[in-house]
Design an enzyme around this catalytic site. Structure first.
Site, mmCIF file in Angstrom:
data_model
loop_
_atom_site.group_PDB
_atom_site.id
_atom_site.type_symbol
_atom_site.label_atom_id
_atom_site.label_comp_id
_atom_site.label_asym_id
_atom_site.label_seq_id
_atom_site.Cartn_x
_atom_site.Cartn_y
_atom_site.Cartn_z
ATOM 1 N N ASP A 160 38.400 25.490 37.521
ATOM 2 C CA ASP A 160 39.573 25.617 37.737
ATOM 3 C C ASP A 160 39.649 25.179 38.585
ATOM 4 O OD1 ASP A 160 42.002 25.209 37.720
ATOM 5 O OD2 ASP A 160 42.286 27.471 37.741
ATOM 6 N N CYS A 167 39.990 63.743 45.214
ATOM 7 C CA CYS A 167 41.327 62.916 44.852
ATOM 8 C C CYS A 167 41.259 63.388 43.785
ATOM 9 C CB CYS A 167 40.760 61.342 44.670
ATOM 10 S SG CYS A 167 39.928 60.775 45.627
ATOM 11 N N ASP A 208 41.908 30.188 35.404
ATOM 12 C CA ASP A 208 42.922 31.478 35.839
ATOM 13 C C ASP A 208 44.185 31.415 34.711
ATOM 14 O OD1 ASP A 208 43.892 30.023 37.738
ATOM 15 O OD2 ASP A 208 44.538 31.985 38.538
ATOM 16 N N CYS A 212 37.169 59.984 44.761
ATOM 17 C CA CYS A 212 35.339 61.285 43.607
ATOM 18 C C CYS A 212 36.578 62.158 43.712
ATOM 19 C CB CYS A 212 34.818 61.643 45.275
ATOM 20 S SG CYS A 212 36.521 62.458 46.408
ATOM 21 N N ASP A 250 45.069 26.962 31.872
ATOM 22 C CA ASP A 250 43.860 26.449 31.642
ATOM 23 C C ASP A 250 43.200 27.392 29.939
ATOM 24 O OD1 ASP A 250 43.129 25.980 33.902
ATOM 25 O OD2 ASP A 250 43.506 27.844 34.853
#
Lengths: 45, 778
Positions: B462, B56, B647, B53, B651
């Site tokens: 996977d 911050c 991942d 926000c 793959d």
């Protein structure tokens, strides 16, 4: 109808002014962080 | 934390799993990350995590402004990036900025300046500038055009009308020449490549409209169509800008995530000094230090040290592999408990990455994906419209009208069919769907993937890191019957081994033992009250028999052993737990008549256990990348539309070969690049979300296309009959565009139906709150 020769260039000039103002703002990075700007406006400093 | 934003909390939950990598623990050389301004000031960009926000933002900017040498710190709230500028005379101190951010409670990571997508930003600016020019022109031209329309039915003199037409021409011609460039260039590129893209009819329509309007103005006619031409460009550019900003924002966020996961490598110079450089700057022959708990940044050969490597991101294999001097290691492997010095090798010969890349190239070349809807619409549309125009011309000539009338009507057909609605029909849906998916925690890499998601009937998972979480956890939870767990957990705090990290989670805030020592490649030991505590491999604790028994009971687990003095050793099985809702998601997929398979590179016993828990009957284990791709291809040859979810590095070829693909954001870089979409967070529900969003997007795209067709069916006879006035053209054009866009907005509709009914979504908000990412301001 001679007034048209005055009014139309005037309208176009104003429109062009707006266009260039927008292009300037875009180029100077004012649209880079739209979300942040809405919060920054609330800060005092 | 000053406010809550669940969608961002997602981003953090998965980014922090490698927190150990990013703590600045030694003097590092950050010069590779710096750029110098023309005035001698130094700039660096950071990806910052945890900004939720406005306060911050304020805290960061004020906190950093006080640091010595810092000229300015500015946070871009939209893409969560921080730019810090140091004064020319000051020595830039990146470590001070990082630790100041750390003290404020934000994790940050330097950006490799090579990652900045300047071309992308420039293209966005170019499109917005074109949009501004087209908007300016269409407003002013319309102002004059409406005066002419009003004058035509009242008392406007023909001199005034001609004057108004010429002023319109003066505005519209240069504006269209400038603002239409993205389309003209696209059409030209397409033609040169021998294809007719949607840009071609747009270009043709705009140019013909302008030429005809000039001719008409010359002959003092009552109608000119300058307003139609610029308005068309304005509407189409809106679609382009939306599309471009969607792509740019997604890429920005994906880049932030990548930076936060740390791309750095620690180079050991000849004199033994350590430097931190971006992984992209590693050259073959460089010596790098890989500390415990870090990922290996590049393929290489171990020069010094011994350790266990976790290859789950590379091969899917969950059992640790021991390496020592002379062994080859692969980028992406997670280092266990010993520091390694690795010499980076040229990517030569039979390294795994090479094989993966060769396979991927082949898969991408062979990918004969069905034509996307937009292409099919163009293929159908262009010949039909041009035939209609030709028929009109021939018809009028045959009916005995002059060339002037015949040409005018033929051009009118081209104008009215100019694909205004068609140009918006698909991008608008893609943009809105991508925004809706983002709120579900999915980053879409490719807008056309939505249509492919809609056609999926087979899902291939996977196992490691996809069905299971990427980080290990204790198999039996944190039940502590003997009290040994809490002691072992305290000891585990001193180790950076990933398996020890699973154990350390049970420490519950206890302090690590003060004099614990990590024995490289073996484990940790500490002397507490004259008793020696050991935690580590079975050999280190003398627990080979117990470890073998525990492995027999838990086939998908690895073990970490603990021994206090001479007491019998205790074995903790550690395994990669299933993702939350994995069983429900697989159940929902199976009950929707889709075929679900698991293709894993891990050992059969581990895969079998997971498959049994999920109720998947079709699974295969121990597959190499080559075998995975072969399975996918044979499924597709049998007519199945395969969604690959994976991942690992292994793959990546399968992801590229499948009809559509999805990766968790913790995936290897190669896989992330190959996947159509990335999902954030721990849950597996995004798999259902993308399938559902794809189906909905495809439905809306088809509706939009049918609407455009119906509109053309109505408008073409009108134009062919010569009844098309500029007023009707303007109304039809803007009306159809607005309807198509409004229809696309329905893709935002709540995806309440996405999740399977039986899922108990406890501890998860029913609808993740929105981030105003793509729509700007709600």
């Amino acid at each position: 109808m001679n007034v048209l020769l005055l009014v139309i260039p005037l309208a176009l000039a104003l429109g062009t002014l707006g266009l260039f103002a927008f292009l300037w703002a875009l180029r100077s990075g004012q649209y880079d962080d739209i979300e942040g700007a809405e919060y920054r406006v609330l800060h005092d400093d | 934390m000053c406010c809550t934003d669940m969608a961002l909390a997602y981003v953090e939950a998965h980014a922090s799993w490698s927190a150990a990598n990013t703590k600045p623990s030694l003097e590092r050389d950050y010069t590779a990350f710096m750029t110098r301004g023309p005035d001698g000031s130094t700039r660096a960009a950071f990806a910052v995590e945890g900004i939720r926000c406005a306060s911050c933002m304020n805290a960061i900017e004020r906190g950093l402004a006080d640091l010595p040498g810092v000229a300015a710190a500015r946070l871009n709230f939209s893409d969560r990036r921080l730019a810090v500028t140091w004064r020319p005379e000051a020595e830039p101190d990146v470590a001070a900025v990082l630790s100041a951010l750390d003290a404020l409670g934000f994790r940050a990571q330097l950006f490799d300046p090579g990652r900045h997508s300047d071309a992308e930003t420039a293209e966005t600016k170019r499109l917005i500038t074109a949009l501004a020019v087209a908007g300016f022109a269409s407003m002013n031209v319309m102002l004059l055009a409406i005066s002419v329309w009003a004058g035509n039915v009242s008392d406007m003199t023909s001199e005034n009308r001609d004057l108004f037409h010429w002023i319109q021409a003066v505005i519209a011609l240069p504006a269209a020449a400038y603002a239409g460039r993205p389309f003209y260039e696209g059409a030209f590129r397409g033609l040169r490549a021998g294809r007719v893209t949607m840009d071609f009819p747009i270009t043709l329509g705009v140019v013909l409209t302008l030429v005809m309007s000039v001719v008409e103005s010359l002959s003092g006619a009552t109608h000119a169509y300058f307003d139609g031409a610029v308005m068309l460009l304005f509407f189409l550019l809106i679609g382009r800008v939306l599309e471009q900003s969607m792509r740019r924002r997604t890429r920005m966020l994906a880049e932030n995530l990548a930076a936060l996961r740390s791309e750095g490598a620690t180079v050991v110079d000849a004199d033994g000094a350590l430097r931190d450089v971006p992984a992209s700057e590693l050259v073959p022959g460089a010596r790098i230090l890989v500390r415990p708990g870090e990922r290996i940044p590049a393929d290489g050969v171990v020069e010094r040290g011994m350790s266990d490597l976790d290859h789950s991101l590379v091969t899917g294999e969950t059992a640790a592999v021991s390496v020592s001097g002379g062994d080859s290691v692969f980028a992406g492997a997670l280092n266990g408990n010993g520091a390694l010095t690795v010499r980076v090798t040229a990517a030569a010969g039979a390294s795994l990455l090479d094989e993966v890349e060769t396979l991927m190239r082949r898969a991408l070349e062979a990918r004969s994906r069905a034509l996307v809807l937009a292409d099919r619409a163009t293929r159908l549309y262009v010949p039909l419209v041009h035939a209609a125009a030709a028929l009109t011309l021939a018809g009028w000539l045959a009916a005995g009208a002059g060339w002037h009338t015949a040409l005018l009507s033929a051009v009118a057909v081209l104008i009215v069919t100019c694909p205004c609605a068609l140009g918006l029909a698909i991008p608008a849906v893609q943009v809105v769907s991508a925004g809706a998916l983002f709120r579900e925690g999915v980053l879409l890499n490719d807008g056309t993937a939505l249509e492919r998601f809609a056609e999926i009937d087979t899902i291939v998972f996977d196992k490691t890191g996809t069905l299971t979480l990427p980080e290990p956890s204790l198999t039996h939870g944190d039940r502590d019957e003997t009290g040994a767990l809490s002691v072992a957990a305290r000891l585990a705090l001193s180790s950076r081994h990933p398996m020890a990290a699973a154990l350390a989670k049970a420490a519950d805030g206890a302090e690590p033992f003060p004099d614990a020592q990590e024995a490289a490649g073996l484990g940790v030991r500490a002397i507490v009250e004259a008793v020696e505590l050991r935690l580590g491999s079975a050999r280190f604790c003398g627990a080979e028999a117990e470890a073998a028994a525990a492995l027999a009971d838990n086939p998908d687990a690895s073990v970490i052993c603990f021994r206090a003095g001479d007491a019998p050793p205790i074995v903790f099985p550690v395994h990669q737990a299933l993702r939350p809702q994995a069983a429900e998601v697989v159940g929902a997929l199976l009950s929707s008549d889709r075929r679900v398979l698991i293709l894993s590179g891990d050992r059969a016993s581990a895969v079998e256990a997971v498959a049994a828990r999920l109720g998947v009957t079709e699974w295969e284990a121990g597959l190499t990348p080559r075998e995975k791709i072969a399975r996918i291809e044979s499924l597709q040859r049998a007519g199945r539309r395969v969604l690959m979810v994976g991942d690992g590095l292994n793959d990546a070829p399968a992801l590229a070969a499948a009809h559509a693909s999805l990766s968790p954001v913790t995936a290897a870089h190669v896989s992330q690049a190959a996947a159509d979409a990335l999902f954030l967070g721990r849950s597996l529900t995004p798999v259902l979300a993308v399938l559902d969003a794809g189906t909905r997007a495809r439905r809306l795209m088809l509706q939009n296309l049918w609407f455009s067709a119906a509109y053309n069916l109505l408008a073409v006879p009108l134009a062919a009959a010569g009844c098309l006035t500029p007023l009707i053209a303007a109304l039809a054009m803007s009306g159809s565009s607005v309807i198509v866009t409004l229809n696309a907005l329905r893709a935002r509709a709540s995806s309440a139906g996405v999740r399977p009914a039986p899922v108990a979504i406890t501890g998860r908000p029913a609808s993740p709150p929105a981030i105003p990412l793509l729509q700007g301001h709600p």
